[in-house]
Each structure stands twice: as C-alpha cells, then as structure tokens.
Design a protein around this motif. Structure first.
Motif, PDB file in Angstrom:
ATOM      1  N   ASN A 405      30.850 -43.459  28.049  1.00 41.71           N
ATOM      2  CA  ASN A 405      31.071 -42.392  29.025  1.00 41.71           C
ATOM      3  C   ASN A 405      32.558 -42.299  29.355  1.00 41.71           C
ATOM      4  O   ASN A 405      33.357 -43.118  28.879  1.00 41.71           O
ATOM      5  N   GLU A 406      32.930 -41.339  30.157  1.00 42.34           N
ATOM      6  CA  GLU A 406      34.364 -41.112  30.387  1.00 42.34           C
ATOM      7  C   GLU A 406      35.063 -42.332  30.955  1.00 42.34           C
ATOM      8  O   GLU A 406      36.186 -42.672  30.576  1.00 42.34           O
ATOM      9  N   ARG A 410      38.040 -44.492  29.149  1.00 42.89           N
ATOM     10  CA  ARG A 410      39.362 -44.676  29.752  1.00 42.89           C
ATOM     11  C   ARG A 410      39.802 -46.139  29.735  1.00 42.89           C
ATOM     12  O   ARG A 410      40.987 -46.428  29.710  1.00 42.89           O
TER      13      ARG A 410
END
Ligand code: ADP
Ligand code: GLC
Length: 475
Positions: A405-406, A410
């Motif tokens: 997921n984001e 990151r």
C-alpha cells in the motif's frame, strides 16, 4: 536427538499438495539443528521403487488390515521407514483416491495401520526421542502410543483442519484399541472415529503451519467443529510457519525453467513469461500483466472467485494462466472460460511440476484468493520466483505477504497485494490495484525485488520445531 516423522506423502516421492513439500523438506532443515529425522511413509509403489538399499527392520503381524513389514532405506536425502503392506498400499495413482476419484473405501484401515506401525517403531529397541505426526492420516499415532506398552512424546501438526479423517463407529472394533479409547476423552468424534480429533486429543503438543491459522482454528468461525478442543489445548498449540526448501526452489538453478535468474537480475524472467504464454496459449501485450494460479480447484482455494472476477481481470488488459484440478464443477467453469476467452485465459488441468514452476517463474502476479489457508506454499514459491503474490488476508497468507500500500511503499516495503474480506468484489478491486501497480514499472520492480528478497527459508521455523522437540523430550 532422533525424531520419527509419520506422514502420507513426501517430496520427491509422492505429492498431492503442500504437505508433501513440508514433510520432504523438514528433515534437511532439522538436521542443521542437530535433529535426525526418519520418515515413516506408506509403501505406495512409487515409494518402494525409490527406496535405495532397503532392509527389513520389523515385521508386524497384528496391524489393522493384517500383517506388514517395515523397510528401512534412503531415497535422495530422506532416511525412510516404509510400511510395506501390499494389500493396503500397492495401488496405482493418487494415495487417497481410487480410479473413480473417490476415497478408497478402506482409508480408515490403511491409515490406522500407518499410525499403529508408527507407535511400535517409535518405541522399539533404542527407539526415538519424539514422534512428529502430520495430519489426519497419522492421527492415530498418539492413540496407539498412549494405549500401548511404552510411550513417546508426540507433536501433532495440523496442515489443514478441513480434512478430518472422520469414519463411522463401525471402524472402531477393527483398530485394536481398548474400548476406553472410544470416548469424548479419546478418538470419538460426533459418534464416529475421528483421526484428526485423535491427533489433537492425544498429542503432547500441537502445531499448525502459521501463527494466524493457529489463532483462527481456536475460534468458532475457523474451528470446523474442533475449536472447543483446540481452545482447551491452547497452552500446547503453536503456529510455526512453513518454509521452502531453498535448493528445491531456486530460480537460479531450476532445471524446469526456460531461463534462470535471481533477485539481482530478474530480467531473464521474460523468457519464462514467453514460454508460459506459449504453454497456455496466451497472447498478451508486453505492457499488461500475466496473472497465474496454481492449486487445487476447491472451495478453499477460491478459484470460483477468480472466475467471478474474470471481467475485472480482463478489464485490466491482463491475461490468466490457470493450472490445477479438482472439483468437477469448478473445472467445467474454468474450461468454459478458457474457450470463451481464447488467447486470454489459458487452462492446464492435472498435476504438472514443470508448468507450475513456469507459472512462478513467468507470471507477473500469482493469485491466491483462498477462503482459508493454513500456510500456503504457492505464495512462497511466487515470492521466491519473483511473481508478485496477490493474496487473501487469511491464515499463512496474512503472515507471509506484505501489502504494497502507499504507506508501505513509502518505506520501501511491500511484497504483494493483500485483500479482504474474501469476495469476488474485493478480488476484482485487488486485481485492478495490481494492474495499476504493474503499469508503474519502477514501483513494480521494487515490489518484485522485495518479494524475491523475502526470507522464505526454513531457518527460523526449523529452530522453532527443534526447540519444541527438545522440550517434549525433556518432559
Ligand atoms: P495445498 O493446500 O494444496 O497443500 P499449498 O499451497 O500448501 O496448498 O501447496 C501446494 C503445493 O502443490 C505447491 O508446491 C504447489 O506448487 C503444488 N501444486 C498444486 N497444484 C499443482 C499442480 N496442478 N501441478 C503442480 N504442482 C501443483
Ligand atoms: C495444507 C494447507 C496449506 C499448507 C500445506 C502444508 O495442504 O492447505 O495451506 O501450506 O498443508 O503445510
């Protein structure tokens, strides 16, 4: 320390699923921990053929099903004890099913003999320090030990709570066990004989193949009628993740592949992708994902959900390679989909090691939308071979794949796509998300690299099993 493992299948001799992978790999992994494993297998033709330099080490006249001998020998790296009982095991094909693809009528007797032989072998002569019984087929081992003359500590491992080895009460008198064993505090299970229930009841310790599944089976939702017993035994229930045999599953050396590769340079995967597409009659564009599935066509594995979500999958521009066999209804649906979407959905039915490895080595993304999954090995193979796994958040799948997921991306994390709840709609959404990630080539390369660098080895889990065996033997 010496352990007698008892199971109904083991790689490379006989395999219908992940149980065989685990039983075949664990002895090598435990050897590194100073534990020597001998594996007792039924004498199917394939096992007897593979046995090198066999000698007879025991002859038992009073096993369920008659008399039998135990042969000792090696097959590859495995030290084997083989229950040579032709009347029970000299049958071709699948170890559990007859030619009409239904269970052999005498499976109760066949695997009672396996448990009874295991109990005698474990305690004879110098014997073994502990016994490791796998799944329902080895489920009576603990009962024979408890009701026998000498005992040994037993670890019972549940690979799948859905396969319970439940037989009518009429089997009981043929087992040679005392009447007292036919009780709630024994092997009685809903009025009949429960092999899996017996395994859980008589074991000194219980393990299952992932921490999340260990938690799930001790609930009403996941307990399949055995949760009460499992809650009662929670203090001896362990979740130990499966690993992969790193030599058996190595994309840098796998002879089945069109091209070999590793995490530092996965680019040769393109040749495997092309070979996979040829083998499954797929004609994709280089810019769209090739999805793959390898496994049993059953409700557990959620193949029906893939077929339900097919419009979404095809809507991404992607193509699909399906490998497996199982329930006739699901096979028929898969065949119809392959006919209807010629060139975009490819199907191979049957058990095919080379094709399975081509899927792992050539697909961009391997689908594992299981409704429940004790551990799952397909996603581990996919991680190791650089096919990004798209999995349901259940059992061992939840424990082995990190959703890209984001937030994870990151931090540089993320090894796959994880979805839940397990429904066709959520699978469709996950397929669209995977396709969007695939279209972002640098991100996809990152996820694939993370996947390939995931530690899927046995190292940690072998240490866990070893500690458990040592603590059992000390008691
Ligand atoms: P299961 O519940 O069937 O044991 P796992 O994911 O634990 O599921 O293990 C399945 C094993 O069997 C994996 O090694 C997988 O590659 C293999 N397998 C499953 N179906 C096939 C098939 N049709 N052909 C070849 N290998 C298969
Ligand atoms: C069972 C389970 C699977 C697991 C395998 C090996 O077949 O269905 O999830 O990976 O056993 O433990």
């Amino acid at each position: 320390m010496r352990v007698l493992a008892v199971a109904s299948e083991a790689v490379p001799l006989v395999k219908t699923g992940g149980l065989a992978d685990v039983v075949g790999a664990l002895p090598g992994a435990l050897a590194a921990e100073g534990i020597t494993v001998t594996t007792l297998l039924p004498g199917y033709p394939a096992v007897l053929r593979a046995l090198d330099g066999a000698t007879e080490i025991a002859r038992y006249r009073t096993l369920p099903g008659g008399s039998a001998r135990v042969l000792r020998g090696r097959a590859g790296t495995l030290d084997l004890a083989v229950l040579d009982a032709p009347a029970l095991f000299d049958r071709p094909g699948n170890p559990y099913l007859g030619p009409d693809r239904t269970d052999w009528a005498d499976n109760g007797i066949r695997f009672a003999a396996l448990g009874a032989a295991a109990a005698r072998l474990a305690t004879e002569g110098a014997g073994f320090d502990a016994v490791h019984a796998h799944d329902w087929q080895a489920g009576l081992t603990g009962a024979y030990l408890r009701h026998g003359d000498a005992s040994r500590p037993v670890l019972f491992t549940v690979h799948n709570l859905a396969f319970q080895g439940a037989f009518p009460a009429a089997l009981f008198p043929q087992l040679g066990l005392p009447d007292a064993a036919f009780a709630l505090a024994g092997l009685e299970f809903y009025g009949g004989v429960g092999f899996l229930k017996a395994g859980l009841w008589y074991a000194d310790a219980i393990s299952t193949v992932s921490p999340t599944y260990a938690a799930e089976i001790a609930t009403a939702e996941g307990g399949m009628g055995l949760d009460g017993l499992l809650v009662g035994r929670a203090s001896v229930l362990h979740g130990i993740l499966n690993g992969l045999d790193a030599d058996e599953w190595d994309p840098a050396r796998d002879p089945h592949l069109e091209a070999r590769f590793d995490a530092d340079d996965p680019s040769p995967r393109a040749a495997n992708r092309a070979a996979l597409c040829r083998a499954f009659g797929l004609e994709p564009d280089a810019r769209v994902p090739v999805f793959g599935f390898v496994g049993r066509f059953t409700w557990q594995k959620g193949v029906d959900l893939i077929l339900d979500a097919l419009p979404a999958l095809l809507g991404t521009g992607g193509v699909l390679a399906l490998l497996g066999n199982g329930e006739a209804g699901i096979e028929a649906r898969a065949e119809a989909a392959a006919r209807q979407h010629h060139g975009r959905v490819g199907l191979a039915t049957g058990f095919d090691e080379r094709r399975a490895r081509l899927v792992y080595a050539g697909a961009d993304c391997v689908l594992v939308p299981s409704r429940f999954e004790p551990c799952g090995l397909t996603q581990l193979c996919a991680l190791r071979y650089g096919a990004v796994p798209l999995v349901a958040r259940t059992g061992g799948l939840a424990d082995t794949v990190v959703d890209a997921n984001e937030m994870a991306l990151r931090q540089g994390w993320g090894t796959g796509v994880v979805f839940n709840p397990v429904s066709a709609g959520m699978l469709a959404a996950a397929l669209r998300r995977a396709a969007a990630l695939f279209a972002d080539a640098p991100t996809w390369r990152r996820i694939q690299a993370n996947a390939m660098r995931t530690d899927v080895s046995w190292a940690r889990s072998a240490a866990h099993y070893a500690a458990l065996f040592r603590s059992l033997a000390r008691r």
